[in-house]
Design an enzyme around this catalytic site. Structure first.
Site, mmCIF file in Angstrom:
data_model
loop_
_atom_site.group_PDB
_atom_site.id
_atom_site.type_symbol
_atom_site.label_atom_id
_atom_site.label_comp_id
_atom_site.label_asym_id
_atom_site.label_seq_id
_atom_site.Cartn_x
_atom_site.Cartn_y
_atom_site.Cartn_z
ATOM 1 N N HIS A 278 1.118 -0.799 -0.333
ATOM 2 C CA HIS A 278 -0.217 0.216 -0.190
ATOM 3 C C HIS A 278 0.659 0.895 0.012
ATOM 4 O O HIS A 278 0.626 2.418 -0.352
ATOM 5 C CB HIS A 278 -0.823 0.407 1.329
ATOM 6 C CG HIS A 278 -1.441 1.616 1.464
ATOM 7 N ND1 HIS A 278 -3.148 1.132 0.828
ATOM 8 C CD2 HIS A 278 -1.591 2.894 2.034
ATOM 9 C CE1 HIS A 278 -3.360 2.164 1.275
ATOM 10 N NE2 HIS A 278 -2.428 2.925 1.857
ATOM 11 N N GLU A 279 1.801 0.886 0.847
ATOM 12 C CA GLU A 279 2.928 1.994 1.259
ATOM 13 C C GLU A 279 3.796 2.426 -0.303
ATOM 14 O O GLU A 279 3.663 3.857 -0.484
ATOM 15 C CB GLU A 279 3.647 2.510 1.918
ATOM 16 C CG GLU A 279 2.924 2.289 3.444
ATOM 17 C CD GLU A 279 2.257 3.851 3.672
ATOM 18 O OE1 GLU A 279 1.925 5.011 3.357
ATOM 19 O OE2 GLU A 279 0.406 2.731 4.283
ATOM 20 N N HIS A 282 1.956 4.940 -2.870
ATOM 21 C CA HIS A 282 2.031 6.221 -2.479
ATOM 22 C C HIS A 282 2.998 6.391 -3.718
ATOM 23 O O HIS A 282 3.160 7.658 -4.052
ATOM 24 C CB HIS A 282 2.000 6.694 -1.397
ATOM 25 C CG HIS A 282 0.733 6.112 -0.388
ATOM 26 N ND1 HIS A 282 -0.378 6.416 -1.129
ATOM 27 C CD2 HIS A 282 0.149 5.313 0.611
ATOM 28 C CE1 HIS A 282 -1.442 5.876 -0.385
ATOM 29 N NE2 HIS A 282 -0.773 5.618 0.867
ATOM 30 N N GLU A 358 -6.082 6.925 -1.368
ATOM 31 C CA GLU A 358 -5.962 6.181 -0.732
ATOM 32 C C GLU A 358 -6.266 4.388 -1.273
ATOM 33 O O GLU A 358 -6.202 3.476 -0.808
ATOM 34 C CB GLU A 358 -6.845 5.937 0.512
ATOM 35 C CG GLU A 358 -5.754 7.225 2.044
ATOM 36 C CD GLU A 358 -4.099 6.546 2.093
ATOM 37 O OE1 GLU A 358 -3.763 5.656 2.250
ATOM 38 O OE2 GLU A 358 -3.564 8.052 2.005
ATOM 39 N N ASP A 362 -4.952 0.577 -1.920
ATOM 40 C CA ASP A 362 -5.423 -0.533 -1.739
ATOM 41 C C ASP A 362 -5.298 -1.606 -2.465
ATOM 42 O O ASP A 362 -4.916 -2.807 -2.933
ATOM 43 C CB ASP A 362 -6.489 -0.206 -1.400
ATOM 44 C CG ASP A 362 -6.735 0.523 0.061
ATOM 45 O OD1 ASP A 362 -5.477 0.252 1.458
ATOM 46 O OD2 ASP A 362 -7.907 0.657 1.334
#
Length: 422
Positions: A278-279, A282, A358, A362
């Site tokens: 997930h990070e 980003h 976000e 996901d």
């Protein structure tokens, strides 16, 4: 203006009573739509009775505190203005030095100090509340150290704001807002660049992952996204909290993907890998740059509106407010109220954009790991550790949530069709 201050406080107490009544008597935070009962998002399937009880209690209290504190700063600054305290700070500053820089520095210090002292008991209450519910593990000494760091950082940024903005107002009363926005662009980028290496280490220690086996798995995951190894960090948050978290910060060569040590200790390797994916999303999707761009666009319109309200307020009420001119430092509380209110008013838009990013992360994470079970377990454990509400009221979601609700995230993942690798 003393009469104004009394009506201001009276109105706030009425508002506070309505907030408390809504969250304690009307809103049912334990309510979950029937269609989701028994699903992965149903807290009864992964929380025990005690955890459910604490979550409902803690969520209600946190919501009340948020809605009470949001306008409290406005009330505080308007009261400082209305009773003439801001003008008094200016007099002290002018009598202490003949130099403009030092006058502003002295004024901002007194404004910051008085605000800090008034808000400190409230901050201490929220700290004790978090500790009583088992979220915070911080000692008073650590908490107080962070408060003092916050004070001095806020003081420096507020002083820079005061120096730049009032100088711009003095030069151009009509277009100061635009020049302030232009200056904010490199400043925002610079701040994001130095945050991971200068600001964040003031609060916590950062170091490479200690678990070498997990580090190898994470580095393998990161290499798939062409992320260099030095972008994975661990931070010692266990001395402050039991909550779990991970985040991306910084830009350019100072960008970092950070995992709290609580996350590493309470999640299994496959769950940590989902969080990492997930990070990584980003980083890969350049969400930090998208966030900066969105902030700058919103701030452009916000500063324009703020300038109109500010200029009108000063020209209309300068005698009543005891403000000598548009570039009088004593008007700083009014400017802060206007900016804070507009920031709050724009939060549904900015939060919605953040939730979109976000959700995108996901999707990327579940496609990268192909592990729905780990994803569901990780979100459930995040919910338990933070006593997070699965299905918050809509007004709370729009004004507070920068991430999708746990109900949205868990239902999405549970129903997501993962294409297995052959």
């Amino acid at each position: 203006m003393n009469k104004f201050a009394k009506w201001l406080l009276f109105g706030y107490f009425i508002y506070a009573a309505l907030v408390v009544f809504y969250f304690l008597a009307i809103n049912d935070s334990s309510n979950l739509p029937e269609i989701y009962r028994g699903s992965a998002a149903d807290p009864h399937t992964f929380m025990n009775d005690r955890q459910l009880e604490l979550t409902y209690e803690y969520s209600k209290i946190r919501h009340i505190i948020f809605f009470l504190l949001t306008p409290f700063d406005w009330i505080l600054y308007l009261t400082i203005l209305s009773i003439g305290l801001s003008a008094k700070f200016r007099q002290w500053a002018e009598s202490s030095s003949k130099y403009s820089f030092f006058q502003k520095a002295i004024y901002v210090f007194w404004l910051s100090f008085v605000s800090f002292i008034i808000l400190l008991p409230i901050d201490f209450f929220t700290y004790q509340l978090s500790k009583s519910y088992g979220i915070s593990t911080s000692t008073f000494a650590i908490w107080m150290k962070d408060q003092l760091i916050d004070f001095w950082l806020d003081y420096i940024f507020l002083l820079l704001l005061a120096i730049v903005v009032f100088q711009l107002i003095r030069k151009n009363e009509k277009r100061w807002w635009f020049y302030a926005w232009i200056i904010s662009i490199p400043f925002t980028i610079f701040l994001m660049f130095i945050q991971p290496v200068i600001i964040d280490p003031l609060y916590n220690d950062f170091y490479p992952l200690k678990n070498k086996d997990l580090e190898e798995k994470i580095l393998d995951l990161a290499s798939q996204a062409n992320i260099p190894a030095e972008h994975v960090y661990e931070v010692n948050m266990s001395e402050k909290t039991n909550a779990l978290n991970a985040y991306v910060t910084g830009i350019g060569r100072n960008s970092r993907i950070v995992l709290w040590d609580t996350t590493l200790s309470k999640l299994s390797d496959d769950e940590v890998l989902f969080i990492m994916a997930h990070e990584i999303a980003h980083y890969v999707k350049k969400h930090i740059y998208a966030g900066i761009a969105a902030y700058l666009i919103i701030s452009l319109f916000g500063l324009y509106i703020a300038s109109k309200i500010y200029n009108w307020s000063i020209k209309k009420h300068w005698r009543t407010l005891k403000i000598n001119s548009l570039n009088d430092i004593a008007s700083l509380p009014l400017l802060l109220v206007i900016i804070s209110f507009l920031t709050f008013a724009s939060s549904p838009l900015s939060n919605s954009f953040s939730r979109y990013l976000e959700h995108s992360a996901d999707v990327y994470a579940i496609e990268m790991t192909k592990d729905k079970d780990a994803a569901i377990r990780s979100f459930q454990k995040l919910t338990i550790a933070g006593l997070s509400e699965v299905n918050p009221p809509a007004i709370v979601k729009w004004l507070r949530y920068t991430h999708p609700t746990m109900l949205e995230r868990l239902i999405f993942i549970e129903n997501y069709e993962v294409e297995k690798e052959k």
